[in-house]
Motif scaffolding. Structure first.
Motif, PDB file in Angstrom:
ATOM      1  N   ALA A 173      18.144 -30.188   3.098  1.00 58.35           N
ATOM      2  CA  ALA A 173      17.285 -28.682   3.216  1.00 58.35           C
ATOM      3  C   ALA A 173      16.779 -28.110   2.290  1.00 58.35           C
ATOM      4  O   ALA A 173      15.824 -27.236   2.290  1.00 58.35           O
ATOM      5  N   GLU A 174      17.567 -28.012   1.007  1.00 55.84           N
ATOM      6  CA  GLU A 174      16.715 -26.847   0.140  1.00 55.84           C
ATOM      7  C   GLU A 174      15.153 -27.379  -0.412  1.00 55.84           C
ATOM      8  O   GLU A 174      14.427 -27.649  -0.715  1.00 55.84           O
ATOM      9  N   ILE A 175      15.575 -29.564  -0.474  1.00 55.49           N
ATOM     10  CA  ILE A 175      13.512 -30.284  -0.439  1.00 55.49           C
ATOM     11  C   ILE A 175      12.866 -29.050  -0.112  1.00 55.49           C
ATOM     12  O   ILE A 175      11.941 -28.859  -0.294  1.00 55.49           O
ATOM     13  N   LEU A 176      13.676 -29.539   2.116  1.00 57.57           N
ATOM     14  CA  LEU A 176      12.032 -28.678   2.997  1.00 57.57           C
ATOM     15  C   LEU A 176      12.251 -27.322   2.670  1.00 57.57           C
ATOM     16  O   LEU A 176      10.458 -27.499   2.568  1.00 57.57           O
ATOM     17  N   ALA A 177      13.238 -26.650   2.336  1.00 59.04           N
ATOM     18  CA  ALA A 177      12.543 -24.950   2.577  1.00 59.04           C
ATOM     19  C   ALA A 177      11.675 -24.876   1.136  1.00 59.04           C
ATOM     20  O   ALA A 177      10.954 -24.147   1.218  1.00 59.04           O
ATOM     21  N   ALA A 178      11.832 -25.992  -0.152  1.00 53.82           N
ATOM     22  CA  ALA A 178      10.718 -26.329  -1.126  1.00 53.82           C
ATOM     23  C   ALA A 178       8.940 -26.300  -0.909  1.00 53.82           C
ATOM     24  O   ALA A 178       8.206 -26.114  -1.418  1.00 53.82           O
ATOM     25  N   ILE A 179       9.085 -27.692  -0.157  1.00 47.91           N
ATOM     26  CA  ILE A 179       8.225 -28.166   1.088  1.00 47.91           C
ATOM     27  C   ILE A 179       7.620 -26.502   1.145  1.00 47.91           C
ATOM     28  O   ILE A 179       6.108 -27.368   0.487  1.00 47.91           O
ATOM     29  N   GLU A 180       8.621 -26.571   2.118  1.00 52.40           N
ATOM     30  CA  GLU A 180       7.504 -24.760   3.114  1.00 52.40           C
ATOM     31  C   GLU A 180       7.597 -23.777   2.457  1.00 52.40           C
ATOM     32  O   GLU A 180       6.546 -23.432   2.390  1.00 52.40           O
ATOM     33  N   ALA A 181       8.285 -23.673   1.371  1.00 48.14           N
ATOM     34  CA  ALA A 181       7.800 -22.761   0.467  1.00 48.14           C
ATOM     35  C   ALA A 181       6.060 -23.013  -0.542  1.00 48.14           C
ATOM     36  O   ALA A 181       4.351 -22.269  -0.259  1.00 48.14           O
ATOM     37  N   HIS A 182       6.424 -24.078  -0.794  1.00 47.71           N
ATOM     38  CA  HIS A 182       4.508 -24.459  -1.669  1.00 47.71           C
ATOM     39  C   HIS A 182       3.592 -24.485  -0.209  1.00 47.71           C
ATOM     40  O   HIS A 182       2.414 -23.721  -1.053  1.00 47.71           O
ATOM     41  N   PHE A 183       3.736 -25.122   0.642  1.00 43.03           N
ATOM     42  CA  PHE A 183       2.667 -25.270   1.976  1.00 43.03           C
ATOM     43  C   PHE A 183       2.665 -23.547   2.215  1.00 43.03           C
ATOM     44  O   PHE A 183       1.617 -23.159   2.496  1.00 43.03           O
ATOM     45  N   ALA A 184       3.594 -22.386   2.804  1.00 51.70           N
ATOM     46  CA  ALA A 184       3.131 -21.022   3.157  1.00 51.70           C
ATOM     47  C   ALA A 184       2.363 -20.716   1.728  1.00 51.70           C
ATOM     48  O   ALA A 184       1.308 -19.573   1.858  1.00 51.70           O
TER      49      ALA A 184
END
Ligand code: C5P
Length: 414
Positions: A173-184
């Motif tokens: 979940a944390e890695i996913l959030a970091a990936i989403e933050a990158h694209f955001a």
């Protein structure tokens, strides 16, 4: 706008050889659920921990492993693999992979793809605590940071090797959030449509003590509120999340206050004001025990069970809605109902004095409570919007987008 910031994004996932590799399977599943495509490279050592069959079944693509496999080169060479991706994610990133990256060593497909790329690389280190704290790894870490590599984790905790300390791979979940933050960040280079807005969000259950070891609670997981906090932060809002006890990691870019009881939650909310927007997604206990025991209540043979005297908790949503000073301009509540969902939600909006209500059906058959999907209806002063069955993450993104539109329309009308 697409429902998920990840839809259509291409992630090249490089799986290193570590016990944490099993968590990468979950990461692939979550990325694909949100619309991303995942192509995976496994190092030789990774094959000792997870099978290519598991990885390819989840990614829906073949697994790439061999630098000199001519069939691979014919289909998709190592240069093409990294060129084709929007983001490279290394999880788990072993000490060996980090060392290769830091020194530009390209001896296998994984390290070659990492050297051949001009795309952003996000890495989730996972290794024994001594390997992580070793000067050589820390030097490599500094070098990679200076090279512009992004990191998520490592976390501190119990390790598979029996030791304790930093070195655990970040949770999926944390890695996913970091990936989403990158694209955001890519989607909103100027900071997002909610830049300059401050939002206060409540989430999770509350725990109301009976005695030092027992409490009253409910089944709320906090998933919906955390997802909203993350979505609001991604649109640029300054986000404060006041959370009851949950097992969820803090969303990136969000200021967290963790509380136990309803009264603590109210104080934390008051302390977080002023805010432009308040979103009350917490499942606050309606009642607490009138006076919780200082010592553990003891069962006495032959004695009657103790009766619990309950008193009402403060209603945080109603309190924020009725503030005369510092009332947020937009106050949003949730109505979790098991029957007559719309009727009850419309009445609740008026009773609580909030501006919007997000109503959902939580009858046991829906699996919403604690689950990943949600069907909601947005009740505003103007009427009702019915949203389709969506993952909680997508509900959060849609709500955040709706709030941003509301403020831009309000600004246009000024
Ligand atoms: O009254 P009910 O619990 O159904 O209302 C739900 C809404 O009210 C949710 O938005 C919830 O966060 C909020 N609430 C609150 N404080 C309470 C009870 C509910 O903020 N004590």
């Amino acid at each position: 706008m697409a429902e998920s910031i990840l839809s259509g994004r291409r992630v090249l996932l490089i799986i290193g050889g570590g016990i944490a590799a099993y968590k990468s399977l979950e990461l692939i599943r979550r990325l694909r659920e949100r619309g991303a495509s995942v192509r995976a490279i496994m190092t030789a050592a990774a094959h000792e921990f997870v099978t290519p069959l598991s990885v390819s079944s989840l990614s829906g693509d073949k697994v790439y492993a061999d630098l000199f496999d001519l069939t691979d080169e014919a289909e998709m060479g190592h240069i093409e693999l990294s060129r084709d991706a929007d983001l490279l994610v290394v999880a788990p990133a072993t000490a060996d992979l980090m060392a290769k990256m830091a020194h530009g060593i390209a001896g296998d497909l994984a390290s070659t793809a990492l050297l051949a790329t001009d795309k952003k690389v996000l890495i989730a280190p996972a290794m024994n605590v001594r390997m992580w704290t070793h000067r050589a790894t820390q030097r490599n870490f500094e070098t990679l940071l200076a090279d512009g590599v992004d990191f998520v984790g490592p976390n501190e905790g119990d390790m598979a090797c029996g030791e304790y300390g930093p070195g655990r791979m970040a949770e999926p979940a944390e890695i996913l959030a970091a990936i989403e933050a990158h694209f955001a960040a890519l989607a909103f280079p100027g900071g997002g449509p909610l830049k300059g807005k401050r939002v206060l969000i409540t989430s999770g259950p509350t725990h109301e003590p009976i005695d030092p070891v027992r409490y009253l609670a409910n089944r709320s997981s906090g998933k919906q509120g955390y997802a909203i906090a993350q979505a609001m932060a991604r649109l640029g809002a300054e986000t404060v999340l006041v959370s009851g006890p949950t097992n969820l990691p803090s969303p990136p870019g969000v200021t967290m206050t963790r509380v136990e009881t309803a009264r603590e939650m109210l104080s934390a909310c008051e302390a977080a004001l002023p805010a432009d927007i308040a979103i009350c997604a917490a499942a606050v206990a309606d009642w607490r025990v009138a006076s919780d025991a200082e010592q553990k209540l003891k069962k006495q043979p032959g004695e009657q069970a103790p009766a619990l005297m309950l008193v009402e908790n403060p209603d945080i949503l109603a309190t924020l809605s009725h503030l005369t000073t510092n009332r947020p301009r937009l106050v949003i509540g949730f109505a979790a109902e098991t029957e007559k969902v719309i009727e009850h939600a419309v009445a609740k909006r008026q009773r609580k004095g909030c501006d919007w209500i997000v109503a959902n059906d939580v009858s046991p058959a829906t699996g919403v409570m604690g689950g990943d999907l949600n069907t909601v209806h947005l009740i505003t002063r103007e009427g009702q919007e019915d949203w389709p069955l969506l993952p909680k993450q997508a509900v959060a993104e849609r709500l955040a987008r709706r709030i941003a539109d509301h403020f831009s329309t309000a600004k246009a009308a000024e």
